[in-house]
Scaffold this motif. Structure first.
Motif, mmCIF file in Angstrom:
data_model
loop_
_atom_site.group_PDB
_atom_site.id
_atom_site.type_symbol
_atom_site.label_atom_id
_atom_site.label_comp_id
_atom_site.label_asym_id
_atom_site.label_seq_id
_atom_site.Cartn_x
_atom_site.Cartn_y
_atom_site.Cartn_z
ATOM 1 N N VAL A 114 -4.972 -7.099 -11.360
ATOM 2 C CA VAL A 114 -4.261 -6.696 -12.993
ATOM 3 C C VAL A 114 -3.549 -7.522 -13.660
ATOM 4 O O VAL A 114 -2.703 -7.894 -13.278
ATOM 5 C CB VAL A 114 -3.006 -5.518 -13.011
ATOM 6 C CG1 VAL A 114 -2.151 -4.875 -13.125
ATOM 7 C CG2 VAL A 114 -3.723 -4.776 -11.018
ATOM 8 N N THR A 147 -4.143 -5.292 -19.086
ATOM 9 C CA THR A 147 -4.372 -4.202 -18.127
ATOM 10 C C THR A 147 -2.979 -3.453 -17.809
ATOM 11 O O THR A 147 -3.149 -2.233 -17.513
ATOM 12 C CB THR A 147 -5.369 -4.223 -16.883
ATOM 13 O OG1 THR A 147 -6.248 -5.111 -16.895
ATOM 14 C CG2 THR A 147 -5.909 -3.291 -16.370
ATOM 15 N N LYS A 175 -1.496 -1.753 -20.643
ATOM 16 C CA LYS A 175 -2.035 -0.489 -21.263
ATOM 17 C C LYS A 175 -1.545 0.848 -19.956
ATOM 18 O O LYS A 175 -0.998 1.537 -19.877
ATOM 19 C CB LYS A 175 -3.712 -1.148 -21.301
ATOM 20 C CG LYS A 175 -4.179 -2.162 -22.071
ATOM 21 C CD LYS A 175 -5.588 -1.403 -21.833
ATOM 22 C CE LYS A 175 -6.303 -2.246 -22.674
ATOM 23 N NZ LYS A 175 -8.059 -2.441 -22.535
ATOM 24 N N LEU A 176 -1.440 0.034 -18.420
ATOM 25 C CA LEU A 176 -0.901 1.371 -18.119
ATOM 26 C C LEU A 176 0.303 1.217 -17.644
ATOM 27 O O LEU A 176 0.379 2.842 -17.632
ATOM 28 C CB LEU A 176 -1.201 0.235 -15.815
ATOM 29 C CG LEU A 176 -2.808 0.311 -15.813
ATOM 30 C CD1 LEU A 176 -2.766 -0.763 -14.824
ATOM 31 C CD2 LEU A 176 -3.504 1.692 -15.525
ATOM 32 N N LEU A 222 -0.485 3.945 -9.057
ATOM 33 C CA LEU A 222 -1.933 3.323 -9.604
ATOM 34 C C LEU A 222 -2.977 3.699 -8.672
ATOM 35 O O LEU A 222 -4.093 4.418 -9.280
ATOM 36 C CB LEU A 222 -2.306 1.919 -9.782
ATOM 37 C CG LEU A 222 -3.302 0.743 -10.119
ATOM 38 C CD1 LEU A 222 -3.387 0.978 -11.089
ATOM 39 C CD2 LEU A 222 -3.693 -0.704 -9.428
ATOM 40 N N ALA A 250 -8.721 5.454 -14.689
ATOM 41 C CA ALA A 250 -8.965 4.114 -14.458
ATOM 42 C C ALA A 250 -10.788 3.049 -14.896
ATOM 43 O O ALA A 250 -10.202 2.646 -15.460
ATOM 44 C CB ALA A 250 -9.424 3.768 -12.749
ATOM 45 N N ARG A 251 -11.155 3.734 -14.954
ATOM 46 C CA ARG A 251 -12.438 3.662 -15.888
ATOM 47 C C ARG A 251 -12.617 3.086 -16.653
ATOM 48 O O ARG A 251 -12.802 2.368 -17.609
ATOM 49 C CB ARG A 251 -13.930 4.110 -15.379
ATOM 50 C CG ARG A 251 -15.329 3.108 -15.731
ATOM 51 C CD ARG A 251 -16.611 4.767 -15.456
ATOM 52 N NE ARG A 251 -16.843 4.022 -14.452
ATOM 53 C CZ ARG A 251 -17.393 3.712 -13.667
ATOM 54 N NH1 ARG A 251 -18.571 2.763 -14.318
ATOM 55 N NH2 ARG A 251 -18.390 3.430 -13.013
ATOM 56 N N VAL A 300 -9.885 2.785 -18.636
ATOM 57 C CA VAL A 300 -8.802 1.716 -19.073
ATOM 58 C C VAL A 300 -9.586 0.725 -18.933
ATOM 59 O O VAL A 300 -8.749 -0.655 -19.616
ATOM 60 C CB VAL A 300 -7.173 2.051 -18.584
ATOM 61 C CG1 VAL A 300 -6.749 0.588 -18.447
ATOM 62 C CG2 VAL A 300 -6.989 3.796 -18.979
ATOM 63 N N GLY A 301 -9.441 0.789 -18.217
ATOM 64 C CA GLY A 301 -9.952 -0.954 -17.145
ATOM 65 C C GLY A 301 -11.066 -0.983 -16.586
ATOM 66 O O GLY A 301 -11.567 -1.657 -15.308
ATOM 67 N N THR A 302 -12.749 -0.505 -17.011
ATOM 68 C CA THR A 302 -13.880 -0.509 -16.323
ATOM 69 C C THR A 302 -14.070 0.024 -14.979
ATOM 70 O O THR A 302 -12.797 0.617 -14.747
ATOM 71 C CB THR A 302 -14.946 -2.305 -17.000
ATOM 72 O OG1 THR A 302 -14.171 -2.919 -15.801
ATOM 73 C CG2 THR A 302 -13.934 -2.068 -18.925
ATOM 74 N N LEU A 307 -11.612 -2.249 -12.852
ATOM 75 C CA LEU A 307 -10.166 -1.196 -11.877
ATOM 76 C C LEU A 307 -10.211 0.298 -11.339
ATOM 77 O O LEU A 307 -9.896 0.284 -9.866
ATOM 78 C CB LEU A 307 -9.254 -0.623 -13.538
ATOM 79 C CG LEU A 307 -7.828 -0.053 -13.357
ATOM 80 C CD1 LEU A 307 -6.503 -1.264 -12.556
ATOM 81 C CD2 LEU A 307 -7.506 0.482 -14.377
ATOM 82 N N GLU A 308 -11.006 0.740 -11.267
ATOM 83 C CA GLU A 308 -11.617 1.380 -11.200
ATOM 84 C C GLU A 308 -11.676 1.610 -9.444
ATOM 85 O O GLU A 308 -11.174 2.200 -8.525
ATOM 86 C CB GLU A 308 -13.018 2.806 -11.609
ATOM 87 C CG GLU A 308 -13.177 3.810 -10.390
ATOM 88 C CD GLU A 308 -15.185 4.199 -11.193
ATOM 89 O OE1 GLU A 308 -15.147 5.433 -10.596
ATOM 90 O OE2 GLU A 308 -15.488 3.540 -11.683
#
Length: 424
Positions: free
Chosen positions: A188, A192, A195-196, A207, A215-216, A218-220, A223-224
């Protein structure tokens, strides 16, 4: 059932390596400096307690070093690399396989050991590492690498774990994850994390509970898949497999300013030699080489100059001798007399795999040169860096990095092996 993974991490690694051979360093504040003795890159617990931060420049610490009698050492990467080999050797009997993550961290595959008490198993491994090397360690155990990283951090920071944390235990996992800051979670980044935080996600636990689709968004997919790892589902996306390299650099500051072209070329020859070795290790060839050098930009009262030239490598190559010749062509075109140069380097661009390189019509069979490079790598790998070098590097090497307080090569040089004398 997911195979458990362990992460063993050496505590204060560089300092611990130094203490293994110098008992006078035990129990006193110690810092190890970066290349050219620039700033602190390793600190003992005693040094951390004095407020010394990672990256503090040594010239800012002079008064504190004197006041608290802090021991200051130059980095000794030959020693640290060899001690890493010994640590791994001590761990081999405790795992099916291992993956080196960094010089002081190793992931262990515990397949086949699931029926054992893995906490006790980890303590036995720590004891063996300590017995073989004197280096203290912490171990984190979990179902995925991300969770193992969290477990290891908990084992290091919380004395209640006594050096081993097992996140497969529901109670331990809940306690650790809901106390672990989101910015410290492996993978992370700062942007990111911000943003979280705006979404109220501030810990590893929150998280983990984040909806996968969110998650996708926010962070593609990265992150997912990180969220999946926090839920105990292994994901290749967080295995930190390096993408294909597009560039490479070898740069250093000089211990003593360089004022002659031969002196500069000695340094560039060493950097090009090392760059070729790195290319061969990764199975790559380069299409372009840039040689650069400059004066001390932090002293504007002195004459300033920065030179840089790019040379096309045709055909593409990883041959160190060809890289040195290209560096010389570039340096000759950029050289200016009358300046004191304090840093130089080599950069390589447009890297491709050896078997994917474009062939030229009149390209010679490079079998003999390939064998020469392999022999060069083998000699330097076996007997130490710069055992076999090119004549252009010279022998005096006045430009080499400062390392005024480097410890001996205790384990890799027969002339520096410690001796013990018994008295009757």
């Amino acid at each position: 059932m997911t195979t458990p993974i362990a992460l063993i991490d050496c505590n204060n690694y560089y300092v611990s390596c130094e203490r293994a051979f110098d008992a006078s360093l035990v129990g006193v504040p110690v810092i190890v400096l970066s290349n050219n003795d620039g700033c602190a890159i390793a600190r003992s617990a005693e040094a951390k307690a004095l407020g010394i931060k990672m990256g503090d420049p040594i010239h800012h610490l002079r008064d504190k070093v004197k006041q608290h009698r802090i021991r200051v050492l130059s980095s000794n990467y030959t020693l640290y690399g060899d001690m890493q080999r010994r640590v791994i050797a001590a761990c081999e009997a405790f795992a099916r396989d291992f993956e080196i993550y960094s010089i002081d961290e190793t992931f262990l595959d515990l397949a086949g050991f699931e029926d054992r008490d893995l906490v006790a198993h980890a303590h036995e491994m720590r004891d063996q590492v300590r017995q073989w090397t004197t280096i203290p360690t912490c171990v984190g155990i979990a179902e995925t690498k991300t969770l193992a990283k969290l477990a290891n951090a908990a084992a290091k920071k919380n004395p209640g774990f006594n050096g081993v944390a097992d996140l497969r235990d529901d109670g331990v996992r809940h306690e650790v994850m809901h106390a672990f800051p989101i910015g410290d979670v492996w993978g992370v980044g700062g942007a990111t994390a911000r943003k979280l935080a705006d979404l109220g996600i501030t810990t590893a636990g929150t998280l983990r509970d984040m909806p996968m689709k969110q998650a996708r968004a926010v962070g593609t997919v990265v992150l997912e898949r990180l969220v999946a790892e926090l839920r105990g589902v292994p994901s290749a996306a967080v295995e930190m497999v390096a993408p294909p390299r597009k560039g490479m650099a070898v740069t250093r500051s000089f211990g003593t300013p360089v004022t002659t072209f031969d002196g500069l070329m000695g340094a560039l020859s060493q950097y090009a030699l090392r760059a070729g070795e790195k290319l061969r290790q990764h199975g790559l060839v380069a299409a372009r080489l840039t040689a650069f050098f400059h004066t001390n930009r932090h002293k504007p009262d002195r004459p300033q100059y920065a030179g840089s030239r790019t040379v096309t490598l045709h055909p593409m190559t990883n041959d160190s001798l060809e890289l040195i010749a290209a560096a010389r062509r570039g340096a000759e075109r950029a050289w200016r007399d009358g300046y004191a140069y304090t840093k130089a380097g080599i950069t390589l661009d447009d890297l491709v795999a050896v078997d994917m390189r474009p062939r030229t019509l009149f390209e010679d069979d490079s079998g003999k040169r390939d064998r020469l490079m392999s022999a060069l790598d083998e000699i330097n790998g076996r007997f130490g860096k710069w055992t076999a070098v090119t004549a252009s590097q010279g022998f005096r090497r006045e430009w080499k990095l400062r390392s005024e307080n480097r410890s001996p090569a205790w384990t890799t040089s027969i002339a520096e092996v410690p001796t013990v004398k018994a008295s009757s």
